[in-house]
Design a protein around this motif. Sequence first.
Motif, PDB file in Angstrom:
ATOM      1  N   LEU B 287      93.882  18.105 -68.623  1.00 36.57           N
ATOM      2  CA  LEU B 287      92.789  19.049 -68.389  1.00 36.57           C
ATOM      3  C   LEU B 287      91.476  18.289 -68.366  1.00 36.57           C
ATOM      4  CD1 LEU B 287      93.520  22.173 -70.626  1.00 36.57           C
ATOM      5  CD2 LEU B 287      93.526  22.039 -68.139  1.00 36.57           C
ATOM      6  N   ARG B 288      90.572  18.849 -67.608  1.00 36.60           N
ATOM      7  CA  ARG B 288      89.246  18.264 -67.541  1.00 36.60           C
ATOM      8  C   ARG B 288      88.289  19.340 -67.995  1.00 36.60           C
ATOM      9  NH1 ARG B 288      87.373  14.012 -63.977  1.00 36.60           N
ATOM     10  NH2 ARG B 288      85.310  14.829 -63.436  1.00 36.60           N
ATOM     11  N   PHE B 289      87.524  19.024 -68.970  1.00 37.28           N
ATOM     12  CA  PHE B 289      86.564  20.011 -69.461  1.00 37.28           C
ATOM     13  C   PHE B 289      85.174  19.390 -69.437  1.00 37.28           C
ATOM     14  CE2 PHE B 289      84.076  21.878 -72.916  1.00 37.28           C
ATOM     15  CZ  PHE B 289      84.094  23.208 -72.511  1.00 37.28           C
ATOM     16  N   ALA B 290      84.336  19.965 -68.589  1.00 35.71           N
ATOM     17  CA  ALA B 290      82.953  19.503 -68.463  1.00 35.71           C
ATOM     18  C   ALA B 290      82.898  17.990 -68.296  1.00 35.71           C
ATOM     19  CB  ALA B 290      82.134  19.944 -69.677  1.00 35.71           C
ATOM     20  N   GLY B 291      83.778  17.459 -67.447  1.00 31.56           N
ATOM     21  CA  GLY B 291      83.717  16.042 -67.140  1.00 31.56           C
ATOM     22  C   GLY B 291      84.527  15.173 -68.076  1.00 31.56           C
ATOM     23  N   HIS B 292      85.004  15.735 -69.182  1.00 34.85           N
ATOM     24  CA  HIS B 292      85.796  14.945 -70.113  1.00 34.85           C
ATOM     25  C   HIS B 292      87.268  15.202 -69.865  1.00 34.85           C
ATOM     26  CE1 HIS B 292      82.231  13.955 -72.391  1.00 34.85           C
ATOM     27  NE2 HIS B 292      81.858  15.223 -72.263  1.00 34.85           N
ATOM     28  N   GLN B 309      96.543   7.049 -63.316  1.00 36.42           N
ATOM     29  CA  GLN B 309      95.917   7.564 -62.099  1.00 36.42           C
ATOM     30  C   GLN B 309      95.792   9.053 -62.256  1.00 36.42           C
ATOM     31  OE1 GLN B 309      98.340   5.977 -58.907  1.00 36.42           O
ATOM     32  NE2 GLN B 309      96.578   6.185 -57.536  1.00 36.42           N
ATOM     33  N   ARG B 310      94.619   9.560 -62.070  1.00 40.68           N
ATOM     34  CA  ARG B 310      94.435  11.004 -62.258  1.00 40.68           C
ATOM     35  C   ARG B 310      94.062  11.647 -60.938  1.00 40.68           C
ATOM     36  NH1 ARG B 310      93.136  12.534 -67.645  1.00 40.68           N
ATOM     37  NH2 ARG B 310      93.427  10.777 -69.063  1.00 40.68           N
ATOM     38  N   GLU B 311      94.548  12.820 -60.744  1.00 39.35           N
ATOM     39  CA  GLU B 311      94.304  13.509 -59.488  1.00 39.35           C
ATOM     40  C   GLU B 311      94.028  14.977 -59.812  1.00 39.35           C
ATOM     41  OE1 GLU B 311      96.924  14.912 -55.698  1.00 39.35           O
ATOM     42  OE2 GLU B 311      97.634  13.190 -56.867  1.00 39.35           O
ATOM     43  N   ARG B 312      92.902  15.456 -59.384  1.00 37.64           N
ATOM     44  CA  ARG B 312      92.545  16.840 -59.691  1.00 37.64           C
ATOM     45  C   ARG B 312      93.324  17.780 -58.785  1.00 37.64           C
ATOM     46  NH1 ARG B 312      86.237  17.451 -59.583  1.00 37.64           N
ATOM     47  NH2 ARG B 312      86.334  15.248 -60.042  1.00 37.64           N
ATOM     48  N   PHE B 313      93.711  18.877 -59.285  1.00 35.72           N
ATOM     49  CA  PHE B 313      94.322  19.846 -58.386  1.00 35.72           C
ATOM     50  C   PHE B 313      93.922  21.252 -58.803  1.00 35.72           C
ATOM     51  CE2 PHE B 313      97.844  21.844 -60.705  1.00 35.72           C
ATOM     52  CZ  PHE B 313      97.934  21.020 -61.818  1.00 35.72           C
ATOM     53  N   GLY B 314      94.114  22.164 -57.882  1.00 36.57           N
ATOM     54  CA  GLY B 314      93.698  23.543 -58.145  1.00 36.57           C
ATOM     55  C   GLY B 314      92.193  23.669 -58.007  1.00 36.57           C
ATOM     56  N   ARG B 330      96.513  16.074 -62.494  1.00 36.37           N
ATOM     57  CA  ARG B 330      97.853  15.502 -62.569  1.00 36.37           C
ATOM     58  C   ARG B 330      97.672  14.029 -62.901  1.00 36.37           C
ATOM     59  NH1 ARG B 330      99.664  16.940 -57.593  1.00 36.37           N
ATOM     60  NH2 ARG B 330     100.507  18.900 -58.354  1.00 36.37           N
ATOM     61  N   ILE B 331      98.453  13.548 -63.851  1.00 36.21           N
ATOM     62  CA  ILE B 331      98.309  12.149 -64.276  1.00 36.21           C
ATOM     63  C   ILE B 331      99.589  11.406 -63.920  1.00 36.21           C
ATOM     64  CG2 ILE B 331      97.648  10.624 -66.161  1.00 36.21           C
ATOM     65  CD1 ILE B 331      96.798  13.167 -67.693  1.00 36.21           C
TER      66      ILE B 331
END
Lengths: 112, 425
Positions: B287-292, B309-314, B330-331
């Motif tokens: 999860l990413r919360f406010a950039g963290h 490697q992290r990839e944002r989705f949704g 997704r990591i």
Amino acid sequence: MVLASRRRFNAGRDLARALDIPVDVVLDLPRLVLLGNLQVLIENHRGIIEYTGERIRVSLPSGELRVEGSGLVLRRISLDEMLIEGEIGSIAFQTAGGHTTPPSSGREEAQP
Amino acid sequence: MLRDGLWPYLSGYAIIKIKGRAQEKCINLACARGIRLWDIRKVSDRFLIAKVELRNLGALGPILQRVGCKAEVEMKAGLPFIIGQVLGRKGFIAGALIFAVALYVLSSFIWFVEVKGAREIPDQRILAVVAGTGIRPGVPKSAVDPRRLEQAILAEVREVSWVGVTINGTKLTVEVAEKRLAPRDDLITHIVAAKDALVEEMILLAGVPVAKAGMTVRRGDVLVRGYAVRDARDGGAVRGDRHTDGFRVVDARGIIRGRVWYEGLATVALREEILTRTGRKASGLGLRFAGHHILVGHPPADFAGYEEQRERFGFPLKIGNLRIPVEAERILWTEVRRVTKIRTRDEAEARALAMARAELGLRLPGGENPLVQREFITENKERGTVTARVIAEFIEDIGTPRKAAITESDFIAEPENGENGKGES
């Protein structure tokens, strides 16, 4: 005499009402505008009969008007309008047929 | 109101005292004849006081006679009499005159100088020019010649293309329109070295040579100087000369070829620890919360090390206009393992050479073949490294023009051997 003038007044008033025009114009009545006890404007007068600081008698188409008070000043006077200032105590009408003296001869001369 | 109060006041009126018995008659008669009486006041039993316009005073006589009254003028009032009174006062008249004269005299001087329309030019500069012509607050208007002032400003301030000088009352307005000046061409071109080099040959077209063939020059050194000649002879001008403000400028021109070195350097260790990917992979969610990043999953425990490697989705969650700053990601973890690589001397040399050549290749201008290319290998036994150095030499045009402001040192007497300095090699 009084009755006759009363009848004439009533008739004239009815006529004026019917035609929706001012009563004073139809009946040739004086119009007085009183500003407290300081000033009185008299329209449709016929001249001055007597003038002192305490009493002014004004000739009217029918009779006279007597203004009494103190320090009365004729602020201005013209043929159909006069403005009296001062401390006005009383204003009284006297019709031509009444018990007061008829207008002085000065009045006739003022109406050539 | 005007008729009652102001007009009699302006035209003047008299206060009269009427005596006699038939005063009322008198008032009525006057009224009937159109003679205005006002402010009628009974002062005592015997007489009254009234005001009458001056022009009606004469008409009042016959009326009084007719009614047998007598009248006398108490005083005359109104503006005409006030003026008369005022005119009788010498000091007042003198003051008014002095005021008028002072106003007139003072208004014949310039009291303010204003500059309009100057954007780039400071107002002070223009004001200084104005002051220079002798115009400053306090000078009489007659001393100012707007046309001459315009000429003066035009002559003194080069950046002004139009000047309008106007005098408004006691204010002198200088309106200027600035011109866009072309950049002043009072620069001179020198040829400087673009690179560290050994000067190989110089083909000089114009200018004074500073460098010679065989000289080592550093980047930025002046190779050929342009020059300026004060004595501008017409006809003696050479191609490329410019005439500027009474002197002639000769820009340096020429081709300067020099030997330039390029070097590639690489060091390879005989024993090296490197990270290699084992090929094992694992993935998880975060999860990413406010950039963290907030890790939800973990890499498998048996991974010796990993790359992440992290990839944002949704899409970001939204409620109305309120954006909830939580995003899913997704990591991907890739296992890496530390491996110690041991090279033989030959392997290390070959690798270092290859790396040095590659580095050199990046630096080369490309195109030409090198004049010489030399390769050196050195070994550092203590640190267990092999270093390769590859040096390539080229002949290049190393001269590059550089413009500079003309200084006093650029002025020379006419060069001895003419402007066309011949090429040296």
